[in-house]
Design a protein around this motif. Structure first.
Motif, PDB file in Angstrom:
ATOM      1  N   SER A 154      -1.410   4.119 -60.711  1.00 12.62           N
ATOM      2  CA  SER A 154      -0.268   4.286 -59.806  1.00 12.62           C
ATOM      3  C   SER A 154       0.611   5.448 -60.249  1.00 12.62           C
ATOM      4  N   ILE A 176      -1.197   8.815 -59.463  1.00 11.51           N
ATOM      5  CA  ILE A 176      -1.125   9.136 -58.037  1.00 11.51           C
ATOM      6  C   ILE A 176       0.291   9.552 -57.658  1.00 11.51           C
ATOM      7  N   CYS A 181       1.431  13.166 -56.182  1.00 12.68           N
ATOM      8  CA  CYS A 181       2.127  13.227 -54.888  1.00 12.68           C
ATOM      9  C   CYS A 181       3.454  13.971 -55.021  1.00 12.68           C
ATOM     10  N   VAL A 216      -4.799   8.719 -50.078  1.00 12.07           N
ATOM     11  CA  VAL A 216      -3.492   8.152 -50.408  1.00 12.07           C
ATOM     12  C   VAL A 216      -2.523   9.255 -50.818  1.00 12.07           C
ATOM     13  N   GLU A 268       2.248   3.851 -52.463  1.00 10.72           N
ATOM     14  CA  GLU A 268       0.857   3.588 -52.848  1.00 10.72           C
ATOM     15  C   GLU A 268       0.605   2.092 -52.937  1.00 10.72           C
ATOM     16  N   SER A 270      -2.076   0.107 -50.572  1.00  9.25           N
ATOM     17  CA  SER A 270      -3.171  -0.645 -51.185  1.00  9.25           C
ATOM     18  C   SER A 270      -3.039  -2.133 -50.901  1.00  9.25           C
ATOM     19  N   GLY A 272      -5.239   1.545 -48.674  1.00  8.89           N
ATOM     20  CA  GLY A 272      -5.070   2.477 -49.778  1.00  8.89           C
ATOM     21  C   GLY A 272      -6.315   2.552 -50.634  1.00  8.89           C
TER      22      GLY A 272
END
Length: 279
Positions: free
Chosen positions: A77, A80, A84, A140, A210, A214, A219
């Motif tokens: 997490s 990601i 992002c 994602v 995220e 998910s 996700g």
């Protein structure tokens, strides 16, 4: 500088760094625990065991240790969310600087585009983008990045426009500097503080998005441990009385978001000049 400004500056110097130590501790947990534990294998004979001395946070429905599993999910997490934040900030900075530097019809078109994207429900738009390539991490990342750059672009544009009216920028233009030179040498460096704050602000926001994507099943795929997939898988386990499968990743999510939020508040106070406004 007034006496009040001196007092505010003195207080700012002694703002505790505890939130960022908490962020560092979270990052170390996400990195070191999976590394020390190694690769886990499913053990259904040890499924849904409550917290104990052998499994501090219990096990899930596949027999995985929840401490290790949550640390793995937290690591994914965070990775990601960081990606992002970098992509969204890069898009926002480039578009914001270009919009302010070009002006005219280009600036008007960019601002209308920003207003349009901001008017759309980010979660709904993110679900549509992520659902096109369900289970892919890049989907994602794209769904979050493409819906969060407008806020960065607006902040950067406002700062650049303020800098553009400064004396040294006017002098540079009078000396015959091109728009690209002014944007590259004067306008872009002026937004460094805003970029730092924007990245710190986007990371917890991206973690929530995220996790939501998910959790809703659009996700990451269930075989990839993330805070969102762990929360999604825990829905059935809670009905069997395994409350820890939901409590552990939920606590990790809330603590991580809170740590970044407190750190962002501290960062804003540090970067705000005495007597100035907080962004």
């Amino acid at each position: 500088m007034t006496a009040r400004d001196h007092e505010l500056d003195a207080r700012r110097r002694y703002i505790p760094d505890a939130p960022w130590f908490l962020v560092l501790a979270i990052a170390l947990i996400a990195l070191l625990i999976p590394m020390i534990a190694g690769r886990q294998t499913a053990d259904f004979s040890a499924a849904l065991l409550p917290p104990s001395t052998s499994n501090l946070l219990g096990t899930d429905h596949s027999g995985y240790d929840m401490l290790v599993r949550t640390a793995e999910g937290l690591r994914i997490s965070l990775q990601i969310a960081a990606l992002c934040a970098v992509i969204a900030c890069a898009l926002g900075v480039v578009i914001g600087v270009a919009s302010a530097a070009a002006g005219g019809w280009f600036d008007a078109v960019v601002m209308r585009t920003v207003d349009t994207v901001n008017a759309l429900p980010h979660l709904v738009l993110g679900i549509v983008i992520a659902a096109l390539w369900r289970g892919e991490p890049l989907a994602v990342v794209a769904s979050i990045s493409l819906t969060h750059w407008p806020s960065v672009a607006r902040i950067v544009r406002a700062e650049v426009l303020a800098t553009a009216n400064s004396g040294w920028v006017r002098t540079s233009r009078l000396a015959g500097a091109s728009r690209w030179f002014v944007a590259h040498r004067h306008l872009a460096p002026s937004v460094g503080g805003q970029i730092l704050v924007a990245m710190a602000m986007l990371i917890p926001h991206a973690i929530w998005h995220e996790s939501t994507l998910s959790f809703l099943g659009v996700g990451l795929s269930p075989d990839r441990a993330s805070l969102g997939t762990l929360l999604g898988q825990a829905r059935g386990d809670v009905m069997l009385g395994a409350w820890w499968t939901l409590a552990v990743p939920a606590t990790a999510l809330v603590v991580t978001a809170l740590a970044f939020t407190l750190g962002l508040s501290m960062l804003r106070r540090r970067l705000t000049p005495p007597g100035g406004s907080v962004w």
